[in-house]
Write a protein that holds these residues in place. Structure first.
Motif, short mmCIF file in Angstrom:
data_model
loop_
_atom_site.label_atom_id
_atom_site.label_comp_id
_atom_site.label_asym_id
_atom_site.label_seq_id
_atom_site.Cartn_x
_atom_site.Cartn_y
_atom_site.Cartn_z
N ARG A 86 0.80 -1.22 0.00
CA ARG A 86 0.00 0.00 0.00
C ARG A 86 0.84 1.27 0.00
O ARG A 86 0.34 2.34 -0.32
CB ARG A 86 -0.95 0.02 1.21
CG ARG A 86 -2.01 -1.06 1.18
CD ARG A 86 -3.23 -0.67 0.31
NE ARG A 86 -2.98 -0.59 -1.11
CZ ARG A 86 -3.10 -1.60 -1.95
NH1 ARG A 86 -3.44 -2.78 -1.54
NH2 ARG A 86 -2.89 -1.42 -3.24
N PHE A 87 2.12 1.19 0.36
CA PHE A 87 2.95 2.38 0.30
C PHE A 87 4.41 2.00 0.10
O PHE A 87 4.86 0.92 0.49
CB PHE A 87 2.80 3.24 1.57
CG PHE A 87 3.41 2.63 2.81
CD1 PHE A 87 4.73 2.87 3.16
CD2 PHE A 87 2.65 1.81 3.64
CE1 PHE A 87 5.28 2.31 4.30
CE2 PHE A 87 3.19 1.25 4.78
CZ PHE A 87 4.52 1.49 5.11
N VAL A 88 5.12 2.90 -0.57
CA VAL A 88 6.58 2.84 -0.66
C VAL A 88 7.10 4.18 -0.17
O VAL A 88 6.69 5.24 -0.67
CB VAL A 88 7.06 2.57 -2.09
CG1 VAL A 88 8.57 2.76 -2.19
CG2 VAL A 88 6.68 1.16 -2.54
N ALA A 89 7.97 4.14 0.83
CA ALA A 89 8.52 5.37 1.41
C ALA A 89 10.03 5.41 1.19
O ALA A 89 10.72 4.39 1.36
CB ALA A 89 8.21 5.44 2.90
N HIS A 90 10.54 6.57 0.82
CA HIS A 90 11.98 6.79 0.69
C HIS A 90 12.43 7.74 1.79
O HIS A 90 11.95 8.87 1.86
CB HIS A 90 12.33 7.40 -0.67
CG HIS A 90 12.29 6.43 -1.80
ND1 HIS A 90 11.13 6.16 -2.51
CD2 HIS A 90 13.26 5.65 -2.36
CE1 HIS A 90 11.40 5.27 -3.46
NE2 HIS A 90 12.67 4.94 -3.38
N LEU A 91 13.36 7.29 2.63
CA LEU A 91 13.92 8.18 3.64
C LEU A 91 15.19 8.85 3.16
O LEU A 91 15.74 9.72 3.84
CB LEU A 91 14.19 7.41 4.95
CG LEU A 91 13.06 7.49 5.98
CD1 LEU A 91 11.75 6.96 5.42
CD2 LEU A 91 13.42 6.76 7.25
N ASP A 92 15.68 8.40 2.01
CA ASP A 92 16.84 9.02 1.36
C ASP A 92 16.55 9.16 -0.12
O ASP A 92 15.76 8.40 -0.69
CB ASP A 92 18.10 8.16 1.56
CG ASP A 92 18.51 8.07 3.02
OD1 ASP A 92 18.72 9.13 3.64
OD2 ASP A 92 18.60 6.94 3.54
#
Length: 617
Positions: free
Chosen positions: A310-316
């Motif tokens: 349901r989500f893809v998150a990039h912290l960089d």
């Protein structure tokens, strides 16, 4: 058994549609799938660019069933082979994989099946395919086609270059009359040319589908406290749902996974430094369980078929738009509402530039890499629709100016004349010797008597304290936008010192007007966006459908566990949605649900009808 080889084009179309329904349970082709299937089944080569979730696999699986012989699929990851083979076996297709996990006797058995014509599809890693033993084996077998999946790996300009892919040119040399289909979700024009050249595709036809994924909402957020922002994002929008979080380093992966677990969010780390058994266990949990968040380096995800991320998150910041698109594309493969959420700050640009400068690549490679980074920074800093910017990078002109499903469309940023602010910032960088990074320049502009400011005498400069109309957060936004527009450049050799460029002079002289996104003072307001607000391509269940959907998911989980396969291999969420909404009462009615072919109807039909009946009592 396979049908006999086709004799005419109209017969090919009839057979293709029949197999589409009976094997894959699909009522019709999507987009350019039918054209591609016809093209390859007729013995032609091609390059296919199709977004993740767009149905690439069908473009080689169906032609392999239509042609005489076995389709050979070159795949880079064991996990991808395993999932695809499991799904094909469930659909009644004779499929297998040759990889390093097999015992010698198991590999021998599969090789015998290939030579004797007992396989429809065989998945092989590129390094194994190129061994003399495997090439000799293929020469003895009847080959229907070669499919090179994740074909961008063959290009040094691609975002995930793999040296073992380069040798795949041998396929064209040794099997010139066997059709070859190369497939990827991401490739700019430079990468496409190299794929065609290295794989011997020459003037082969190129099928380019739309890169648009309308069910994915794109958002790029100022980075402040990454782990805390991520935790809030998951809690507000995706608690209890599966997601992937990308970090640049192994240490950060571990730290973020630990912080999420402490916050009550089931999270697992995944990176190359972990023991192989641990990685495999974490990947299996992510694939087989609901609501698990995987925190990973880019080593994770290629070929993962899990449809309900349901989500893809990039912290960089990723390295390029291609990498960003490929990684975010792992969300919402089922067409349901999903999010691509990225944190972004000036330090990300400095870090990526340093990595490029310190790489062992040629000058040409570094120039191309810097250009790709600049394009990604431009996406992050744009005030316009992010989707149109993203599609434009891949050469696609969308039919809309604003998509209505990205952060800039939902909350349009205000543009202001930032020429004076730009002049102050550039003057500050120049008068302090172009030897300092963002924090020191901001301190000088705000008139802070820091130890460094007094040490270098910068408290005596004319620019000291001239920027008090903005706070620190606003100045950081100005700096990022000036970097994105090319008026400032981080010097990676001087630990991120900001230097003026050729275009800076015109800004300082007032000859170039600088428009900036307005950044509100203080902390940005937190915007909650629950699942119901998101846009999806798939129909949404009503409240009345939810109990049956829950019962179907419980049945699927038990069935998948008993069969030793991921839940989505049994049936996709989209298929469960169709059952929950239509509530079929007979096998014939159930047969009309997309995703239920002949074998799945045979395996699960009566059980599904029993679940439906029980849930409606």
């Amino acid at each position: 058994m396979k049908p006999a080889p086709f004799a005419a084009d109209d017969e090919l179309g009839t057979r293709a549609h029949a197999l589409l329904g009976s094997v894959f349970g699909l009522p019709s082709f999507r987009g350019s799938q039918e054209q591609i299937v016809r093209h390859v089944a007729s013995g032609n080569h091609c390059l296919v660019l199709m977004p993740t979730g767009g149905g690439k696999s069908l473009c080689y699986q169906l032609p392999a069933l239509l042609r005489d012989g076995c389709g050979i699929v070159v795949s880079p990851l064991i996990a991808l082979m395993r999932d695809q083979v499991a799904g094909l076996l469930e659909a009644g297709v004779r499929a297998a994989a040759l990889n390093s996990t097999l015992a010698p006797w198991e590999a021998d058995e599969i090789e015998q099946q290939l030579v004797s014509g007992e396989l429809d599809l065989l998945y092989v890693a590129p390094e194994r395919l190129l061994t003399p033993r495997t090439l000799a084996l293929l020469a003895r077998a009847k080959i229907a086609l070669f499919a090179i999946d994740e074909a961008h790996c063959v290009s040094q300009w691609g975002h995930d270059f793999r040296p073992e892919y380069v040798g795949l040119s041998a396929i064209a040399e040794k099997f010139p009359n066997v059709p070859r289909i190369a497939l990827t979700a991401t490739a700019d024009s430079l990468t496409r040319r190299e794929i065609a050249e290295r794989l011997g595709l020459g003037d082969a036809r190129c099928f380019v589908s739309s890169f648009d994924r309308p069910n994915i909402r794109y958002a790029i957020v100022d980075k402040r406290n990454g782990p805390a922002q991520l935790e809030a994002f998951i809690r507000d929008r995706h608690m209890g749902e599966s997601g992937v979080v990308y970090c640049l380093s192994r240490a950060k992966v571990e730290a973020v996974a630990t912080s999420l677990v402490k916050a009550g969010i089931p999270a697992l780390p995944y990176h190359a430094g972990l023991d192989a058994n641990v990685r495999a266990r974490h990947q299996d949990r992510f694939i087989n369980e609901d609501g698990v968040v995987i925190v990973a380096t880019i080593a994770f995800g290629m070929g993962i078929d899990k449809p309900d991320v349901r989500f893809v998150a990039h912290l960089d910041l990723p390295k390029s738009i291609e990498a960003y698109y490929q990684e975010t594309g792992r969300a919402g493969r089922d067409g349901k509402p999903s999010e691509a959420w990225m944190l972004y700050g000036l330090a990300d640009i400095v870090q990526q530039r340093r990595m490029i400068d310190e790489s062992t690549g040629s000058d040409a490679f570094k120039r191309v890499s810097l250009g790709k980074l600049d394009a990604l920074v431009g996406l992050a800093e744009t005030a316009g629709c992010r989707r149109t910017r993203l599609l434009g990078y891949f050469g696609e002109t969308p039919s809309f100016e604003r998509c209505g499903n990205c952060d800039n469309c939902l909350q349009p940023p205000q543009l202001i004349d930032g020429s004076v602010a730009a002049q102050k910032l550039l003057s500050c960088a120049y008068r302090t010797g172009q030897r300092f990074g963002a924090q020191h320049l901001i301190d000088v502009l705000l008139g802070r008597l820091t130890e460094r400011a007094t040490e270098f005498g910068h408290d005596k400069l004319s620019v000291f304290g001239i920027g008090r109309e903005f706070d620190e957060k606003q100045w950081r936004s100005v700096i990022r936008q000036l970097v994105a527009s090319g008026h400032l450049v981080p010097d990676s050799e001087a630990f991120g010192a900001l230097k003026l460029t050729e275009t800076s002079r015109a800004v300082l002289k007032g000859e170039t007007k600088v428009m900036l996104r307005e950044q509100p003072a203080g902390r940005a307001p937190r915007v909650k966006s629950r699942r119901g607000d998101l846009v999806g391509a798939a129909p949404q269940l009503s409240n009345g459908d939810q109990p049956l959907f829950a019962a179907l998911k419980a049945w699927r989980a038990e069935t998948a566990k008993s069969r030793g396969v991921p839940a989505y291999v049994v049936l996709h969420d989209a298929t469960l949605d169709g059952i929950a909404m239509t509530k079929p009462r007979s096998l014939d009615q159930l047969r009309g649900i997309p995703g239920i072919g002949d074998k799945k109807l045979e395996h699960y039909g009566r059980e599904l009808l029993a679940v439906i009946e029980a849930a409606q009592r």
